[in-house]
Structures are given as structure tokens and as C-alpha cells.
Motif scaffolding. Structure first.
Motif, mmCIF file in Angstrom:
data_model
loop_
_atom_site.group_PDB
_atom_site.id
_atom_site.type_symbol
_atom_site.label_atom_id
_atom_site.label_comp_id
_atom_site.label_asym_id
_atom_site.label_seq_id
_atom_site.Cartn_x
_atom_site.Cartn_y
_atom_site.Cartn_z
ATOM 1 N N GLU A 278 0.835 -1.182 -0.109
ATOM 2 C CA GLU A 278 -0.141 -0.098 -0.037
ATOM 3 C C GLU A 278 0.883 1.453 0.068
ATOM 4 O OE1 GLU A 278 -4.139 -1.228 2.228
ATOM 5 O OE2 GLU A 278 -2.475 -0.042 3.251
ATOM 6 N N ALA A 279 0.494 2.293 -1.003
ATOM 7 C CA ALA A 279 1.131 3.430 -0.837
ATOM 8 C C ALA A 279 0.913 4.133 0.576
ATOM 9 C CB ALA A 279 0.647 4.576 -1.712
ATOM 10 N N PRO A 280 1.649 4.916 1.214
ATOM 11 C CA PRO A 280 1.641 5.585 2.543
ATOM 12 C C PRO A 280 0.368 6.233 2.513
ATOM 13 C CG PRO A 280 3.980 5.807 1.843
ATOM 14 C CD PRO A 280 3.119 5.088 0.721
ATOM 15 N N VAL A 281 -0.016 7.048 1.567
ATOM 16 C CA VAL A 281 -1.444 7.735 1.959
ATOM 17 C C VAL A 281 -2.499 6.711 2.000
ATOM 18 C CG1 VAL A 281 -1.998 7.872 -0.480
ATOM 19 C CG2 VAL A 281 -2.463 9.708 0.839
ATOM 20 N N VAL A 282 -2.491 5.696 1.744
ATOM 21 C CA VAL A 282 -3.976 4.672 1.736
ATOM 22 C C VAL A 282 -3.267 4.111 3.117
ATOM 23 C CG1 VAL A 282 -4.684 2.545 1.094
ATOM 24 C CG2 VAL A 282 -3.901 4.254 -0.824
ATOM 25 N N GLY A 283 -2.225 3.635 3.429
ATOM 26 C CA GLY A 283 -1.840 3.328 4.872
ATOM 27 C C GLY A 283 -2.484 4.328 5.889
ATOM 28 N N TRP A 284 -2.413 5.454 5.826
ATOM 29 C CA TRP A 284 -2.609 6.465 6.939
ATOM 30 C C TRP A 284 -4.059 6.500 7.277
ATOM 31 C CZ3 TRP A 284 1.781 6.893 8.028
ATOM 32 C CH2 TRP A 284 2.786 7.593 7.273
ATOM 33 N N GLY A 285 -4.867 5.857 6.129
ATOM 34 C CA GLY A 285 -6.272 5.638 6.481
ATOM 35 C C GLY A 285 -6.563 4.528 7.536
ATOM 36 N N ARG A 286 -5.568 3.775 7.898
ATOM 37 C CA ARG A 286 -5.728 2.715 8.817
ATOM 38 C C ARG A 286 -5.434 3.181 10.371
ATOM 39 N NH1 ARG A 286 -6.140 -2.183 6.627
ATOM 40 N NH2 ARG A 286 -5.602 -2.390 4.256
ATOM 41 N N VAL A 287 -4.980 4.423 10.328
ATOM 42 C CA VAL A 287 -4.904 5.020 11.646
ATOM 43 C C VAL A 287 -6.197 5.594 12.217
ATOM 44 C CG1 VAL A 287 -3.309 6.825 13.057
ATOM 45 C CG2 VAL A 287 -2.288 5.430 11.018
ATOM 46 N N PRO A 288 -6.272 5.297 13.674
ATOM 47 C CA PRO A 288 -7.633 5.827 14.067
ATOM 48 C C PRO A 288 -7.500 7.338 14.223
ATOM 49 C CG PRO A 288 -6.704 4.287 15.555
ATOM 50 C CD PRO A 288 -5.645 4.227 14.475
ATOM 51 N N PRO A 289 -8.528 8.152 13.780
ATOM 52 C CA PRO A 289 -9.968 7.704 13.838
ATOM 53 C C PRO A 289 -10.372 7.002 12.318
ATOM 54 C CG PRO A 289 -10.104 9.827 13.530
ATOM 55 C CD PRO A 289 -8.462 9.502 13.571
ATOM 56 N N GLY A 290 -9.598 6.865 11.166
ATOM 57 C CA GLY A 290 -9.836 6.292 9.934
ATOM 58 C C GLY A 290 -9.554 7.089 8.970
ATOM 59 N N TRP A 291 -9.783 6.298 7.699
ATOM 60 C CA TRP A 291 -9.450 7.066 6.515
ATOM 61 C C TRP A 291 -10.172 8.326 6.157
ATOM 62 C CZ3 TRP A 291 -12.536 8.251 2.348
ATOM 63 C CH2 TRP A 291 -14.012 7.620 2.594
ATOM 64 N N LEU A 292 -11.461 8.492 6.798
ATOM 65 C CA LEU A 292 -12.236 9.641 6.440
ATOM 66 C C LEU A 292 -11.259 11.077 6.765
ATOM 67 C CD1 LEU A 292 -15.046 10.184 4.971
ATOM 68 C CD2 LEU A 292 -15.840 10.208 7.127
ATOM 69 N N LEU A 293 -10.797 10.783 7.923
ATOM 70 C CA LEU A 293 -10.003 12.084 8.290
ATOM 71 C C LEU A 293 -8.584 11.875 7.586
ATOM 72 C CD1 LEU A 293 -9.025 14.345 10.324
ATOM 73 C CD2 LEU A 293 -8.377 12.609 11.984
ATOM 74 N N TRP A 294 -7.978 11.109 7.786
ATOM 75 C CA TRP A 294 -6.431 11.172 7.366
ATOM 76 C C TRP A 294 -6.202 10.889 6.012
ATOM 77 C CZ3 TRP A 294 -4.097 13.183 10.842
ATOM 78 C CH2 TRP A 294 -4.323 12.971 12.252
ATOM 79 N N VAL A 295 -7.061 10.357 5.326
ATOM 80 C CA VAL A 295 -6.786 10.279 3.802
ATOM 81 C C VAL A 295 -6.667 11.679 2.951
ATOM 82 C CG1 VAL A 295 -6.880 9.312 1.478
ATOM 83 C CG2 VAL A 295 -6.769 7.685 3.679
ATOM 84 N N PRO A 296 -8.213 12.147 3.174
ATOM 85 C CA PRO A 296 -8.101 13.376 2.660
ATOM 86 C C PRO A 296 -7.254 14.622 3.147
ATOM 87 C CG PRO A 296 -10.175 12.439 3.269
ATOM 88 C CD PRO A 296 -9.346 11.748 3.649
ATOM 89 N N PHE A 297 -7.053 14.505 4.526
ATOM 90 C CA PHE A 297 -6.251 15.358 4.871
ATOM 91 C C PHE A 297 -4.614 15.530 4.560
ATOM 92 C CE2 PHE A 297 -2.824 16.036 8.450
ATOM 93 C CZ PHE A 297 -3.082 17.551 8.713
#
Length: 499
Positions: free
Chosen positions: A104-123
Motif C-alpha cells: 500500500e502507498a503511505p497515503v492509503v496506509g494513513w487511512g488505517r490509523v484511528p480515527p480512520g481514512w475519512l480524516l487522514w486520507v483527505p487530510f
């Protein structure tokens, strides 16, 4: 979910589907060779580090480092360069660890960090684009191209250098569009450009720079001293952020290890150019079962990663910082003047012209354009890649719309981004744009080292970091985070520390 299906997946983090399970491939299988020796390393294995190095030599190395040394000397500046390069190379390895272990590219991996992808991927997409959309490298290269064409430095506020800068962005679009495999085309382009840059700089420095300045530059890396009086938080933070690559945002380039096929990246696919056949690119990563065979293969992949990062990227970044800075120091000595923010892209060429003739003027300009173009090439493509990876992985509707072919998003978005950058680069001096990007990179160091610790601690056991790796990630947070906080304080009022 039945027991057999459960045994074929690996839960990691939250809000994203479990990773599939498959064996790690052998490196020889990925690179299609019978053995991996020095020749195979150079021809097939080394690659993502060159893309990162092409970006690196052009921000800290050609603009901010020489500007700082030209104005303030080596002592008190050099150690910042060395510490930054060491910490960033280590950080790159840790980002790439996740990519190799999951595909997985890192930007996709960040989506596994709480609270989840809805915050971390767009951010994360927003932070990368906000940091690098300024186009300062293209703007600086445009100044060099203007001087190459007209034989003189562009007057203040001239429009033609910006037209040349936009032309370079169009060239990036063409290079990626006509590639069969985008990452491979970027590697080959950077083999040529980085090789020409380093050889050209070595030859110029050997010809014009006194040996005592070589020693002064090398000694400056290892001399602990307070930053020189007069240097600002923005300048020093920019130098720290863009020495080597982009401090806390380096992860935006490490997805190339997936496209290269490192580790589990071989199982998840890559983005093809328009001339290539787009294979299916998975929207969810794959990791490996924890068994002796995979543990042995992981150790081999990890050694290859260390060679690529420490043997190519780190050494190239240090040479890329030393060679331009000693050349700048020599230009300051012989001219008796210091570069201003507006003059940095063409200052050395102008001084060499007066001292050594037009041939040296054009050679220095050509190298500068090449350096800055290699940086803009990597950054422009990476912004598009990060956004494409994020959208493809998180939006089933988009995957249906593009029929599983990420190129149908990648190239239209690249065109839109090119138009936006063409507008933004009219708003400030090129070096000011680069300093802004560098300090925004330091902002990433406040967040992503901790997210990386979370993800890597949950990988299969053979791929997990050792305890001292976490300590060095905290050092990234402290070192680069300090410069960002100081930059913000300076921007809105008084800096935390004055020099």
C-alpha cells in the motif's frame, strides 16, 4: 466469515479492509534476473531512491542551502544539513518498510490509523498539495531558461520566465503520458539527470573552487555551533525541511517502491503510462504470513532497501548539498556580494560569467535548469500520484467510473493541477515559494512519525521495527517539528528563538 477466509486475511488498524495474505516474492522473481549482484543492483534494483534524489537536488541543495551558505557561511549551518539528511533517510526507510510489507502507498496506509481514512486520507492529500502546489522549482528553472535563451538574467517581474516554467510543467505531462510504466520512466530520467548534475558539479568545482573551501564545506557538516547571527527561522527551517527531501512529508514519494515491485508491492500493481497496458491495481494491500521462508525473504528485501536509501539517496543528497554550496561560497568570495532571494537561481552563473567567461555562465545555467526541472518533475508527478492512490483506494464509485483504470483519473487530474500551478507561480518570488513548501514539510513531522509508528508496530513480526527505530522517529518529530513551530511563531509575530 468462515475460518478459511479469516486465515487468508490480516487485520491492520481500523476503517480499512483487512489485508490479503500471500507469500513475499523473491527479488530475482520481481526483477527477472538469475542473481542480484552489483550490475543487477544498478540496472534493475536501484530506482525509487533516484526519483527521491532527483527531487532532493533542487530545493535544499540548489536554492536554500547555497542561499544560506552564501549569506552566512558553513559554520552553524552545515550541522543542520547533516542531521536533517540522516534523520530524513532513516524516516524514508521506515515509510518504505510499510510499503514493502503491505504493497500500500503511505497515503492509503494513513487511512488505517484511528480515527480512520475519512480524516487522514483527505487530510494527507490536502497537506501534500498545499505544501507543493506553489511551483517554486518550475519558476526558478524558468529564470534559468530565460537566461540561457537571452544570455542575461531576467529583469524583475518579467513574465517570460513564468511562461518557460509553465512549458516545463507541460513537459512533465508529456513524459508521463508517453511512458509505459511511469515509475520506470521517472527512474531512467533521473539516472540521466542526476548523473549529469553530479558529474557537472564535480567538474566545475574541481576547476574553480579552492581546496580550502572544499575542506571548509566538509568541516561545516561536522562542526556543532549555534546558527549564525542574522539567519531567520524561516531560512533555517526551510534548509532543514528541504535538505535531502521534504522532512515529515517524505512519504509522498515512497509509494514508488510499490510500483517498482519491492516486497508486497509486486502483488498490488502499479500505475502505467498511456503507452503501457494498465494491469489491475488493488485497492487494498497484501501482506505475508509470518513463517521462516517469508522472514528470510523479508531480510533480503530490507537489505536492498537499505542499499537504495543509504547507498544512493543519502550519499547523493550529501554530495548534492556539498557541491552547490561550496560553489556558492566561492562565487560570494570572488564577487564580494551575497545572493538575495530574487538572485539565487542565477547568482552563481552570473558570477562565473564575469570571472571565467560565457562558457561557464551557460554551463552553470544549464545545470541549474536541469536540477530544478528534476525536482519539479518528481514533485508534480507525486502530487498527482498521491491523489490518484487515495481516490482509487477509498472510492468504490470512482473505481466503477474509471472502470478500474487509475490512468483515467491520473491524467485529467494532472492537467487540472498544471493549470492551478501555472496561476500560483505568478504570486511570489520562486525562492519564497520554495521556503513556504519547506516549512510546510516540517509541519508533517509533527504528525506522520507517530502514525508510522502505529502502522509499523502492527506489521507481521519479521517486518516490525526495532525499539531504537521508534526513538529516531521521535527525533524526527522533535527536530523538524521545532522548526515548524518556530516558523509559525515568526510568521505571526516573534520567533521562539532568534539567531
Amino acid at each position: 466469515m468462515d475460518q478459511e477466509t479469516e486465515s487468508r486475511t490480516y487485520p491492520l488498524g481500523r476503517s480499512r479492509p483487512d489485508l490479503a495474505l500471500d507469500d513475499l516474492p523473491e527479488p530475482e522473481q520481481v526483477f527477472k534476473v538469475s542473481r542480484i549482484g552489483p550490475r543487477q543492483m544498478a540496472m534493475y534494483v536501484v530506482g525509487p531512491s533516484l526519483i527521491a534524489l532527483g527531487i532532493s537536488i533542487g530545493s535544499g541543495e540548489w536554492l536554500l542551502g547555497p542561499q544560506a551558505v552564501g549569506q552566512f557561511g558553513f559554520v552553524g549551518v552545515g550541522w543542520v544539513i547533516l542531521v536533517s539528511a540522516v534523520l530524513q533517510t532513516f524516516y524514508n526507510v521506515e515509510c518504505s518498510r510499510y510499503v514493502m510489507a503491505t504493497g500500500e502507498a503511505p497515503v492509503v496506509g494513513w487511512g488505517r490509523v484511528p480515527p480512520g481514512w475519512l480524516l487522514w486520507v483527505p487530510f494527507s492529500v490536502f497537506v501534500v498539495i498545499f505544501a507543493f502546489i506553489a511551483g517554486g522549482w518550475a519558476a526558478s528553472a524558468g529564470q534559468g531558461l530565460y537566461a540561457l535563451v537571452h544570455g542575461e538574467v531576467a529583469p524583475a517581474g518579467a513574465e517570460e520566465p513564468r511562461i518557460w516554467a509553465i512549458g516545463l510543467l507541460v513537459l512533465v505531462f508529456v513524459l508521463t503520458a508517453f511512458a509505459k510504466r511511469i515509475s520506470r520512466s521517472l527512474e531512467l530520467a533521473n539516472w540521466l539527470m542526476v548523473g549529469a548534475i553530479l558529474v557537472g558539479l564535480i567538474l566545475i568545482d574541481l576547476f574553480v573552487v579552492p581546496w580550502e573551501l572544499w575542506w571548509e564545506g566538509i568541516r561545516g557538516f561536522f562542526t556543532p555551533a549555534a546558527p549564525p547571527e542574522g539567519i531567520t527561522a524561516t531560512q533555517l527551517g526551510g534548509l532543514a525541511g528541504f535538505t535531502a527531501l521534504a522532512s515529515g512529508l517524505n512519504w509522498y514519494v515512497m509509494g514508488h517502491y510499490r510500483d517498482k515491485g519491492y516486497g508486497m508491492g509486486y502483488r498490488t500493481g502499479y500505475i502505467s503510462g498511456m503507452r503501457g497496458d494498465q494491469q489491475r491495481m488493488l485497492d487494498v494491500g497484501v501482506t505475508f504470513p509470518d513463517n521462516p521462508e517469508n522472514a528470510s525473504r523479508w531480510r533480503r528485501w530490507y537489505r536492498l532497501l537499505l542499499v537504495d536509501m543509504w547507498g544512493v539517496f543519502f550519499i547523493g543528497a550529501m554530495l548534492g548539498m556539498l557541491l552547490p554550496t561550496i560553489l556558492m561560497a566561492h562565487a560570494v568570495d570572488i564577487s564580494g556580494t551575497r545572493p538575495t532571494t530574487a538572485q539565487v537561481p542565477t547568482f552563481v552563473a552570473t558570477v562565473l560569467d564575469a570571472e571565467y567567461g560565457r562558457g561557464m555562465f551557460y554551463l552553470a545555467l544549464a545545470l541549474g535548469v536541469l536540477i530544478l526541472f528534476s525536482t519539479q518533475l518528481g514533485i508534480f508527478e507525486a502530487m498527482v500520484r498521491v491523489t490518484t492512490d487515495a481516490a482509487h483506494a477509498t472510492s468504490p464509485r470512482l473505481r466503477r467510473l474509471i472502470e478500474g483504470d487509475p490512468r483515467r483519473f491520473y491524467f485529467p487530474f494532472m492537467f487540472v493541477l498544471m493549470v492551478i500551478i501555472a496561476i500560483v507561480l505568478h504570486l511570489a518570488l520562486p525562492v519564497n515559494l520554495v521556503q513556504w513548501s519547506a516549512n510546510m514539510s516540517n509541519f508533517g513531522a509533527l504528525i506522520y512519525p507517530f502514525m508510522l509508528m502505529y502502522l509499523n508496530s502492527k506489521l507481521p513480526k519479521p517486518a516490525r521495527p526495532r525499539p531504537w527505530h521508534y526513538v529516531l522517529l521521535v527525533c524526527n518529530f522533535l527536530f523538524f517539528g521545532f522548526f515548524f513551530v518556530n516558523f509559525i511563531a515568526d510568521f505571526f509575530g516573534d520567533p521562539l528563538v532568534t539567531f
